[in-house]
Scaffold this motif. Structure first.
Motif, mmCIF file in Angstrom:
data_model
loop_
_atom_site.group_PDB
_atom_site.id
_atom_site.type_symbol
_atom_site.label_atom_id
_atom_site.label_comp_id
_atom_site.label_asym_id
_atom_site.label_seq_id
_atom_site.Cartn_x
_atom_site.Cartn_y
_atom_site.Cartn_z
ATOM 1 N N LYS A 70 0.795 -1.087 0.155
ATOM 2 C CA LYS A 70 0.009 -0.073 -0.050
ATOM 3 C C LYS A 70 0.990 1.323 0.243
ATOM 4 O O LYS A 70 0.875 1.907 0.989
ATOM 5 N N ASN A 71 1.643 1.406 -0.990
ATOM 6 C CA ASN A 71 2.483 2.471 -1.025
ATOM 7 C C ASN A 71 1.744 3.972 -0.845
ATOM 8 O O ASN A 71 2.712 4.877 -0.327
ATOM 9 N N GLU A 72 0.671 3.967 -1.442
ATOM 10 C CA GLU A 72 0.189 5.406 -1.264
ATOM 11 C C GLU A 72 -0.073 5.733 0.235
ATOM 12 O O GLU A 72 0.029 6.957 0.619
ATOM 13 N N GLU A 73 -0.390 4.736 1.048
ATOM 14 C CA GLU A 73 -0.409 5.082 2.525
ATOM 15 C C GLU A 73 0.773 5.264 3.008
ATOM 16 O O GLU A 73 0.815 6.304 3.999
ATOM 17 N N TYR A 74 1.920 4.790 2.631
ATOM 18 C CA TYR A 74 3.287 4.762 3.201
ATOM 19 C C TYR A 74 3.563 6.260 2.875
ATOM 20 O O TYR A 74 4.133 7.179 3.778
ATOM 21 N N ILE A 75 3.353 6.700 1.804
ATOM 22 C CA ILE A 75 3.792 8.108 0.869
ATOM 23 C C ILE A 75 2.795 9.124 1.904
ATOM 24 O O ILE A 75 3.636 10.082 2.451
ATOM 25 N N GLY A 76 1.570 8.878 2.033
ATOM 26 C CA GLY A 76 0.915 9.669 2.982
ATOM 27 C C GLY A 76 1.467 9.911 4.409
ATOM 28 O O GLY A 76 1.669 11.097 5.135
ATOM 29 N N TYR A 77 1.833 8.818 5.202
ATOM 30 C CA TYR A 77 2.417 8.968 6.614
ATOM 31 C C TYR A 77 3.818 9.307 6.575
ATOM 32 O O TYR A 77 4.048 10.313 7.353
ATOM 33 N N PHE A 78 4.494 9.370 5.441
ATOM 34 C CA PHE A 78 5.787 10.037 5.315
ATOM 35 C C PHE A 78 5.620 11.633 5.323
ATOM 36 O O PHE A 78 6.171 12.544 5.926
ATOM 37 N N HIS A 79 4.707 11.912 4.313
ATOM 38 C CA HIS A 79 4.196 13.346 4.185
ATOM 39 C C HIS A 79 3.847 13.965 5.310
ATOM 40 O O HIS A 79 4.208 15.095 6.216
#
Length: 115
Positions: A70-79
Motif C-alpha cells: 500500500k505505497n500510497e498510504e506509506y507516502i501519506g504517512y511520510f508526508h
C-alpha cells in the motif's frame, strides 16, 4: 544517488521502511511466542531456537511486505511525518519502540531457553 534514496515517490524509502519495520517486529513476535511457550500454549514446545527465529522472521517479513504493497498510504504517512513542526516527539516515540524491541528480544531469548 540522493534522489534514489531520499525521494519518497520512487519507492526506495518505502523499501527501507519496510525492512526496518520487519526487523523491529521480530522481537515483539518472539516475546509473544515465548509467552505462549511459557504458558504451554505453543504447539511445538521442544522446538529449536533457530526454528523459532525463522518462524518469527517469516511472519514479520510477510506482515510488513503485505503492508508495504500500500505505497500510497506509506507516502501519506511520510508526508505527515515531515509536515510536523516538532519531530522530536516522533523521534522519542520511535526510540522507545526500538528500545522496547531490544528489551523484548532479550526477555524472549531468556524465556525461550528456560526449561
Amino acid at each position: 544517488m540522493e534522489v534514489v534514496f531520499y525521494d519518497i515517490k520512487i519507492g526506495i524509502g518505502i523499501a527501507r521502511a519496510e525492512g526496518t519495520l520487519a526487523f523491529i517486529f521480530v522481537p515483539y513476535e518472539m516475546l509473544i511466542l515465548s509467552i505462549f511457550k511459557k504458558l504451554r500454549i505453543f504447539p511445538i514446545q521442544n522446538s529449536h531456537f533457530l526454528i523459532f527465529l525463522i518462524i518469527t522472521c517469516g511472519i514479520s517479513i510477510l506482515f510488513t511486505h503485505f503492508l508495504g504493497q500500500k505505497n500510497e498510504e506509506y507516502i501519506g504517512y511520510f508526508h505527515k511525518f515531515e509536515s510536523h513542526k516538532n519531530n522530536a516527539v516522533w523521534h522519542v516515540i520511535s526510540s522507545m519502540f526500538f528500545i522496547g524491541a531490544v528489551c523484548a528480544g532479550i526477555i524472549s531469548i531468556m524465556w525461550w531457553h528456560e526449561s
